[in-house]
Scaffold this active site. Structure first.
Site, PDB file in Angstrom:
ATOM      1  CB  CYS A   2      -0.948   0.085   1.190  1.00  0.00           C
ATOM      2  SG  CYS A   2      -2.167  -1.213   1.187  1.00  0.00           S
ATOM      3  NE  ARG A  27       4.768   1.246   0.188  1.00  0.00           N
ATOM      4  CZ  ARG A  27       5.733   0.990   1.051  1.00  0.00           C
ATOM      5  NH1 ARG A  27       6.977   1.316   0.745  1.00  0.00           N
ATOM      6  NH2 ARG A  27       5.489   0.410   2.195  1.00  0.00           N
ATOM      7  CD1 TRP A  75      -0.392  -6.207  -3.324  1.00  0.00           C
ATOM      8  CD2 TRP A  75      -0.729  -6.888  -1.222  1.00  0.00           C
ATOM      9  NE1 TRP A  75      -0.136  -7.551  -3.270  1.00  0.00           N
ATOM     10  CE2 TRP A  75      -0.331  -8.005  -1.992  1.00  0.00           C
ATOM     11  CE3 TRP A  75      -0.999  -7.079   0.125  1.00  0.00           C
ATOM     12  CZ2 TRP A  75      -0.190  -9.281  -1.466  1.00  0.00           C
ATOM     13  CZ3 TRP A  75      -0.861  -8.356   0.657  1.00  0.00           C
ATOM     14  CH2 TRP A  75      -0.460  -9.441  -0.141  1.00  0.00           C
ATOM     15  CG  ASN A  99       1.323   0.354   4.420  1.00  0.00           C
ATOM     16  OD1 ASN A  99       0.982  -0.803   4.179  1.00  0.00           O
ATOM     17  ND2 ASN A  99       2.584   0.736   4.410  1.00  0.00           N
ATOM     18  N   GLY A 100      -1.045  -1.358   6.447  1.00  0.00           N
ATOM     19  CA  GLY A 100      -0.767  -2.270   7.553  1.00  0.00           C
ATOM     20  C   GLY A 100      -1.963  -3.160   7.820  1.00  0.00           C
ATOM     21  CD  GLU A 478      16.654 -13.604  -7.598  1.00  0.00           C
ATOM     22  OE1 GLU A 478      16.086 -14.179  -6.658  1.00  0.00           O
ATOM     23  OE2 GLU A 478      16.279 -12.503  -8.033  1.00  0.00           O
ATOM     24  CE  LYS A 482      13.585 -11.594  -9.789  1.00  0.00           C
ATOM     25  NZ  LYS A 482      14.129 -10.990  -8.597  1.00  0.00           N
ATOM     26  CD  GLU A 485       9.560 -11.644  -8.811  1.00  0.00           C
ATOM     27  OE1 GLU A 485       8.843 -11.119  -7.952  1.00  0.00           O
ATOM     28  OE2 GLU A 485      10.800 -11.570  -8.780  1.00  0.00           O
ATOM     29  CG  HIS A 501      17.223 -38.633  -5.329  1.00  0.00           C
ATOM     30  ND1 HIS A 501      17.561 -39.921  -4.982  1.00  0.00           N
ATOM     31  CD2 HIS A 501      18.389 -37.992  -5.592  1.00  0.00           C
ATOM     32  CE1 HIS A 501      18.877 -40.047  -5.002  1.00  0.00           C
ATOM     33  NE2 HIS A 501      19.405 -38.893  -5.387  1.00  0.00           N
ATOM     34  CE  LYS A 600      11.390  -3.041  -5.311  1.00  0.00           C
ATOM     35  NZ  LYS A 600      11.860  -4.245  -5.990  1.00  0.00           N
TER      36      LYS A 600
HETATM   37  C1  F6R Z   1      11.463 -10.736  -5.902  1.00  0.00           C
HETATM   38  C2  F6R Z   1      11.427  -9.741  -4.838  1.00  0.00           C
HETATM   39  C3  F6R Z   1      11.110 -10.201  -3.468  1.00  0.00           C
HETATM   40  C4  F6R Z   1      11.940  -9.410  -2.423  1.00  0.00           C
HETATM   41  C5  F6R Z   1      11.467  -9.769  -1.019  1.00  0.00           C
HETATM   42  C6  F6R Z   1      12.296  -9.091   0.049  1.00  0.00           C
HETATM   43  O1  F6R Z   1      11.855 -10.176  -7.114  1.00  0.00           O
HETATM   44  O2  F6R Z   1      11.620  -8.583  -5.063  1.00  0.00           O
HETATM   45  O3  F6R Z   1      11.295 -11.567  -3.315  1.00  0.00           O
HETATM   46  O4  F6R Z   1      13.275  -9.717  -2.598  1.00  0.00           O
HETATM   47  O5  F6R Z   1      10.126  -9.402  -0.866  1.00  0.00           O
HETATM   48  O6  F6R Z   1      12.211  -7.703  -0.049  1.00  0.00           O
HETATM   49  P1  F6R Z   1      13.249  -6.768   0.697  1.00  0.00           P
HETATM   50  O7  F6R Z   1      14.585  -7.009   0.093  1.00  0.00           O
HETATM   51  O8  F6R Z   1      12.761  -5.378   0.472  1.00  0.00           O
HETATM   52  O9  F6R Z   1      13.235  -7.172   2.131  1.00  0.00           O
END
Ligand code: F6R
Length: 605
Positions: A2, A27, A75, A99-100, A478, A482, A485, A501, A600
């Site tokens: 948010c 966000r 969000w 937000n929360g 990773e 990537k 997502e 296995h 994010k």
């Molecule tokens: C994936 C991604 C997330 C963040 C995770 C941690 O591309 O961005 O997996 O890495 O939410 O976020 P931070 O680093 O802000 O704690």
């Protein structure tokens, strides 16, 4: 999660709020809304499901002036994605954005008899009604009283119908940063909304109220006395938060990696060694610990996995990596001799923060690797090493990952030096190899057409497997995250030796397998695993170093990275994996920067 913004001042508040929401959209993008005092000092409310562009288009048809208002991009947590559940919420004289998560919203609904009053399904509206019930004309007193009733996390910005031009804000865990500028006062969940107006800001201390008017910003301590805010400066500029000619933030951020690495590494080299004097991290932190525990989420956790694979054999002490959301509910085997390294781009991820607090309660020293200056994790950890990636706007993390790695590599090198595992010359050679990754990443960026072409097969499939051994396995975690997502292709990373296995049952004609084979020690083993999947019809995309010798028909596509030292292969490999995900998302015409269901900075559990 948010995005929230409040502005009061002489400028066009609606424009500032809507522009700010565009900056904060990463966000959350389920719905967006604004509330503002109109020319008659009445609060107007506009909220819409969908993206900020939708709200902007709707607002462009409303011709009124405003100088004080609130904006929110959501969000969804409590309640579906509907106009009613969008913020701001209004309850009697109170209009607020949140937000929360208010955990005790059910009890509050019952205690304040709100059942018949609620227009939405949100916990936020419950808080608004409680505040309205507590409000007797003194906003700060009512908010202070509200805090005694709330359990959970919150960042609130609030307007009262009888207080035109005033905004009040308070937070617990959820972030809020504020500034007073020559053109009014502004508050937001994130710095990116502030940098068009100022680089000087302060982090609102938890459970302290701030009052914003066009002429003044007043921070109150917990007893209600005015207090001078602790201002910070950020060196991000507007360009950093714009696409600058790139079609997507993600692509721009992938391209920013060489620069971000330079900014993170170069200021910390002194006399050929990593040096953390300016970061105020003394060598004693590295000398005294007998164990390292790395805690993080998602991509940041994957950076930790790479660091583990590098550091344990070198330092000869246990290095454990924990997923923060698991760690926080465990009874960890850590103590005052454990160095806990916490990694977070945003510095606000709630699980990582809670895990760090738990680690501190066990007496462990905490060192955070954080990108956002002044964020909660940075402030609460014993030591902080800032990465200098600049703002990361795309939801999928790219440049933050490579600078986290660079910071970890430098820490490991310093540790090896102070613990006598590396001589001065070995440390200098390690650093020089770290700097060599910058041109190696540039080389991969200049060959981006290769990745663009290889996704043609990938995007027609529903599953993809990433395999590797040792460090290559850590890299592949990773790559899989990537890809899934942002392209929504199911992707899994497997330690290559583990395939037979069970998982190899899923390998049939045409299933893509991305095999990472950069580590000399396990190269031939990995190649055998590639043969096994190839024999079952897999479509193999093989990533190796330039000098690797492999038979011509082993891979359907073979991508070679420059011949960097094995320990550093992750950097050019990361570029390939990021570009594969980027082009797969693009190839499927998806929203690269704002993939579905994600946001994010995960500030809810
Ligand atoms: C994936 C991604 C997330 C963040 C995770 C941690 O591309 O961005 O997996 O890495 O939410 O976020 P931070 O680093 O802000 O704690």
């Amino acid at each position: 999660m948010c995005g929230i913004i409040g502005y009061t001042g002489p400028l066009n508040a609606k424009k500032i709020l809507l522009d700010g929401l565009s900056q904060l959209e990463y966000r959350g993008y389920d719905s967006a809304g604004i509330a503002y005092f109109d020319a008659a000092s009445k609060i107007q409310l506009v909220k819409k499901t969908g993206k900020v562009a939708n709200l902007k288009e709707f607002c462009s048809r409303i011709q009124d002036n405003a100088h004080c208002g609130l904006g929110h991009t959501r969000w969804a947590t409590h309640g579906d994605v509907t106009d009613q559940n969008a913020h701001p919420h209004q309850a009697g004289r109170v209009t607020l954005i949140h937000n929360g998560i208010i955990e005790n919203y059910r009890e509050l609904t019952r205690d304040y008899g709100l059942e018949g009053k609620l227009k939405s399904q949100t916990d936020s509206e419950v808080a608004a009604w409680v505040l309205d019930a507590l409000y007797e004309g003194n906003p700060a007193k009512a908010i202070q009283n509200l805090l005694n009733h709330l359990e959970g996390s919150y960042g609130f910005c609030i307007m009262f119908a009888d207080r035109p031009g005033e905004i009040y804000a308070v937070r617990n865990v959820s972030p809020l940063v504020a500034a007073y500028t020559h053109s009014g006062a502004i508050i937001a969940s994130d710095l990116t909304a502030l940098i068009p107006y100022t680089r000087r800001y302060f982090v609102l201390p938890e459970q302290q109220i701030v009052k914003l008017t066009a002429y003044q910003l007043t921070l109150y301590d917990k007893k209600g006395h005015p207090e001078e805010p602790e201002y910070l400066e950020v060196n991000w500029n507007m360009d950093a938060a714009m696409k600058n000619g790139f079609p997507h933030f993600m692509l721009k951020e992938i391209y920013e990696q060489p620069e971000a690495l330079k900014n993170t590494i170069l200021p910390r080299i002194s006399k050929g060694l990593p040096d953390f004097t300016d970061d105020q991290i003394p060598d004693s932190v590295f000398e005294t610990c007998d164990k390292i525990h790395i805690i993080a989420c998602g991509t940041a956790m994957h950076a930790g996995m790479v660091a583990r694979a590098l550091s344990e054999p070198l330092l000869r002490i246990p290095v454990i990596v924990s997923i923060a959301s698991e760690f926080r509910y465990e009874e960890p085997l850590i103590n005052e001799n454990t160095l806990v390294i916490v990694i977070s781009q945003s510095g606000e991820t709630i699980d990582t923060l809670a895990a760090m607090r738990l680690a501190k309660s066990y007496g462990s020293k905490t060192l955070s690797i954080v990108n956002v200056k002044g964020s909660t994790i940075a402030r609460e950890s014993d030591y902080v090493l800032y990465t200098h990636a600049g703002p990361e706007i795309a939801v999928a993390s790219t440049k933050a990952y490579s600078v986290q790695l660079a910071a970890l590599y430098m820490l490991i090198c310093r540790m090896a030096f102070v613990r006598g595992k590396y001589s001065r010359d070995q440390s200098a050679a390690f650093l020089s190899s770290l700097l060599d990754v910058i041109p190696a990443m540039e080389t991969m960026l200049s060959r981006k057409e290769e990745e663009k072409n290889l996704v043609t097969h990938l995007i027609q499939q529903s599953d993809t497997f990433f395999i590797g051994r040792g460090r290559d396995y850590a890299f592949s975690l990773e790559g899989a995250l990537k890809l899934k997502e942002i392209s929504y292709i199911h992707a899994e990373a497997y330690a290559a030796g583990e395939l037979k296995h069970g998982t190899i049952a899923l390998i049939t004609e045409g299933v893509p397998v991305i095999a990472i084979a950069t580590q000399e020690r396990v190269f031939s083993k990995l190649i055998s695993n590639v043969r096994e999947v190839k024999a079952r019809g897999a479509f193999v995309i093989l990533l190796t170093k330039s000098s690797a010798v492999v038979e011509g028909n082993l891979a359907d596509i073979h991508i070679r990275i420059p011949d960097v030292d094995d320990a550093f292969a992750v950097f050019p490999i990361a570029v390939i994996l990021q570009l594969i995900a980027y082009y797969a998302s693009l190839g499927k015409s998806l929203d690269v920067d704002q993939p579905r269901n994600l946001a994010k900075s995960v500030t809810v559990e």
